[in-house]
Design a protein around this motif. Sequence first.
Motif, PDB file in Angstrom:
ATOM      1  N   SER A  37       1.597   9.057  -6.361  1.00 57.75           N
ATOM      2  CA  SER A  37       1.333  10.306  -6.108  1.00 57.75           C
ATOM      3  C   SER A  37       3.044  11.256  -7.312  1.00 57.75           C
ATOM      4  O   SER A  37       2.751  12.748  -7.191  1.00 57.75           O
ATOM      5  CB  SER A  37       2.220  10.672  -4.472  1.00 57.75           C
ATOM      6  N   ARG A  38       3.303  10.288  -7.725  1.00 59.70           N
ATOM      7  CA  ARG A  38       4.717  10.610  -8.207  1.00 59.70           C
ATOM      8  C   ARG A  38       4.659  10.031  -9.622  1.00 59.70           C
ATOM      9  O   ARG A  38       5.522   9.645 -10.754  1.00 59.70           O
ATOM     10  CB  ARG A  38       5.910  10.334  -8.154  1.00 59.70           C
ATOM     11  N   HIS A  39       3.954  10.053  -9.755  1.00 60.12           N
ATOM     12  CA  HIS A  39       3.379   9.676 -11.541  1.00 60.12           C
ATOM     13  C   HIS A  39       4.053  10.084 -12.469  1.00 60.12           C
ATOM     14  O   HIS A  39       3.500  11.206 -13.020  1.00 60.12           O
ATOM     15  CB  HIS A  39       1.961   8.904 -11.697  1.00 60.12           C
ATOM     16  N   ASN A  53     -11.332   5.321  -2.984  1.00 61.98           N
ATOM     17  CA  ASN A  53     -12.052   5.300  -3.557  1.00 61.98           C
ATOM     18  C   ASN A  53     -11.508   4.283  -5.304  1.00 61.98           C
ATOM     19  O   ASN A  53     -11.899   3.584  -5.532  1.00 61.98           O
ATOM     20  CB  ASN A  53     -12.411   6.511  -4.400  1.00 61.98           C
ATOM     21  N   ALA A  54     -10.033   3.699  -4.164  1.00 64.03           N
ATOM     22  CA  ALA A  54      -9.257   3.562  -5.009  1.00 64.03           C
ATOM     23  C   ALA A  54      -8.691   1.998  -4.833  1.00 64.03           C
ATOM     24  O   ALA A  54      -8.654   0.840  -5.120  1.00 64.03           O
ATOM     25  CB  ALA A  54      -7.681   3.857  -5.703  1.00 64.03           C
ATOM     26  N   LEU A  55      -9.436   1.054  -3.348  1.00 68.76           N
ATOM     27  CA  LEU A  55      -9.913   0.367  -2.674  1.00 68.76           C
ATOM     28  C   LEU A  55     -10.507  -1.158  -3.211  1.00 68.76           C
ATOM     29  O   LEU A  55     -10.122  -1.587  -2.896  1.00 68.76           O
ATOM     30  CB  LEU A  55     -10.404   0.573  -1.408  1.00 68.76           C
ATOM     31  N   ILE A  56     -11.690  -0.400  -4.216  1.00 75.39           N
ATOM     32  CA  ILE A  56     -11.842  -2.397  -4.621  1.00 75.39           C
ATOM     33  C   ILE A  56     -11.315  -2.916  -5.553  1.00 75.39           C
ATOM     34  O   ILE A  56     -11.324  -4.169  -5.724  1.00 75.39           O
ATOM     35  CB  ILE A  56     -13.681  -1.510  -5.095  1.00 75.39           C
ATOM     36  N   PRO A  57     -10.122  -2.524  -5.995  1.00 72.52           N
ATOM     37  CA  PRO A  57      -9.663  -3.153  -6.648  1.00 72.52           C
ATOM     38  C   PRO A  57      -8.621  -4.130  -5.697  1.00 72.52           C
ATOM     39  O   PRO A  57      -8.204  -4.952  -6.028  1.00 72.52           O
ATOM     40  CB  PRO A  57      -9.193  -3.141  -7.835  1.00 72.52           C
ATOM     41  N   ARG A  85      -1.879  15.962   1.495  1.00 71.66           N
ATOM     42  CA  ARG A  85      -1.562  14.011   2.433  1.00 71.66           C
ATOM     43  C   ARG A  85      -3.016  13.795   2.560  1.00 71.66           C
ATOM     44  O   ARG A  85      -3.233  12.616   2.171  1.00 71.66           O
ATOM     45  CB  ARG A  85      -0.898  14.167   3.204  1.00 71.66           C
ATOM     46  N   ALA A  86      -3.698  14.445   3.208  1.00 72.48           N
ATOM     47  CA  ALA A  86      -5.474  14.486   3.309  1.00 72.48           C
ATOM     48  C   ALA A  86      -6.181  13.943   2.085  1.00 72.48           C
ATOM     49  O   ALA A  86      -6.896  12.641   2.181  1.00 72.48           O
ATOM     50  CB  ALA A  86      -6.422  15.375   4.031  1.00 72.48           C
ATOM     51  N   VAL A  87      -5.916  14.427   0.735  1.00 71.61           N
ATOM     52  CA  VAL A  87      -6.692  14.391  -0.232  1.00 71.61           C
ATOM     53  C   VAL A  87      -6.045  13.436  -0.825  1.00 71.61           C
ATOM     54  O   VAL A  87      -7.192  12.027  -1.481  1.00 71.61           O
ATOM     55  CB  VAL A  87      -6.093  15.598  -1.300  1.00 71.61           C
ATOM     56  N   LEU A  88      -5.016  12.599  -0.490  1.00 74.78           N
ATOM     57  CA  LEU A  88      -4.184  11.810  -1.084  1.00 74.78           C
ATOM     58  C   LEU A  88      -4.265   9.976  -0.567  1.00 74.78           C
ATOM     59  O   LEU A  88      -5.329   8.993  -1.115  1.00 74.78           O
ATOM     60  CB  LEU A  88      -2.874  11.277  -1.326  1.00 74.78           C
ATOM     61  N   TRP A  89      -4.831  10.513   0.954  1.00 79.54           N
ATOM     62  CA  TRP A  89      -5.114   9.164   2.137  1.00 79.54           C
ATOM     63  C   TRP A  89      -6.776   8.845   2.327  1.00 79.54           C
ATOM     64  O   TRP A  89      -6.627   7.744   2.790  1.00 79.54           O
ATOM     65  CB  TRP A  89      -4.130   9.163   3.019  1.00 79.54           C
ATOM     66  N   ILE A 123       1.236  -1.064   0.012  1.00 80.35           N
ATOM     67  CA  ILE A 123      -0.038   0.047  -0.041  1.00 80.35           C
ATOM     68  C   ILE A 123       0.805   1.251   0.435  1.00 80.35           C
ATOM     69  O   ILE A 123       0.445   2.195  -0.986  1.00 80.35           O
ATOM     70  CB  ILE A 123      -0.455  -0.022   1.081  1.00 80.35           C
ATOM     71  N   PRO A 124       1.990   1.322   0.561  1.00 83.03           N
ATOM     72  CA  PRO A 124       3.151   2.067   0.954  1.00 83.03           C
ATOM     73  C   PRO A 124       3.312   3.075  -0.142  1.00 83.03           C
ATOM     74  O   PRO A 124       3.475   3.809  -0.886  1.00 83.03           O
ATOM     75  CB  PRO A 124       3.699   2.791   2.084  1.00 83.03           C
TER      76      PRO A 124
END
Length: 315
Positions: A122-124, A234-238, A224-228, A114-115
């Motif tokens: 975050s560094r795409h 919302n990205a957790l389903i897959p 950081r708040a937006v990301l985590w 996960i990290p």
Amino acid sequence: MTTYLLKRLLIAAATLVLASMVVFAVLQVVPGDPARLMLGMNADADQVELLRNQLGLNDPLVTRYLHWAAGLLRFDFGRSYTYSVPVIDLVRERVVVSLPLALIALALSTLIAIPVGVYSASRHGRAGDAIAMGTTQVGVAIPNFWFALLLIYLFAVWLRWVPAGGFPGWKAGAWPALKALALPAVALALPQAAILARVTRQALVEVLTEDYVRTARAKGLPWRAVLWRHALRNALIPVVTIMGLQFAFLLAGTIIIENVFYLPGLGRLVFQAITQRDLIVVESVIMLLVAAVIAVNLLVDLSYAVVDPRLKARE
């Protein structure tokens, strides 16, 4: 929610019945006679036939299947041809190794993946993303038994921090038992962490392009708040889907690792039963693992409604 749950339960039950038929049918065509293997290849034909009758091997296939399936429903898995003890006793002895091993490996995989996935997303498109994904590609490509051998050489042979194999049992204490499971858990976790990190990164990259993420940033929320808090949920389903599949694999697919580290787990039990043509052990343990996989997938399906309540609302 009730309809959602009932549909999943019916699908799980149907899958379990179908899997039991497939497992039973496939093992009936495996070459070799358990009775002859038990008595020896030079045994008298009459003795072999008598033992086949005692074991029920001469009964019609449908009768044997129904008898076996009814026993599974009562948690009566029959008696091992080789060890002459109830199969459930063998399972109890081995599951205390395989289940903790799978749980530790899944925890390690998640804590690593996960990290890494979040960092990469975050560094795409930047150097950090390329380095992280390049490292995970190595993890995906290299099989876990190679990691296992490398870990044994480094931490058991050279540094001598942990044992190279074997399991002292939980009666010897939690620390010796956990030390024995440490290397196998790491060997299992690293390839799975590489897969999970890539899935996390891809799912998060897609979410970060959504309008609500840009809106949150426009309102002044810290990155950081937006990301985590917002994007990751919302990205957790897959991610949850892959975690469920990984736990099922870790529980049912540890045959190679358990043999490398000489662990008395369910995977090694199945391997030994196959070589000894102990069909009742193979059938029962495989069905137990199939049931565990189906149960995990059911829990994953139900977790979707928690992660994304919109899915529950559609039912």
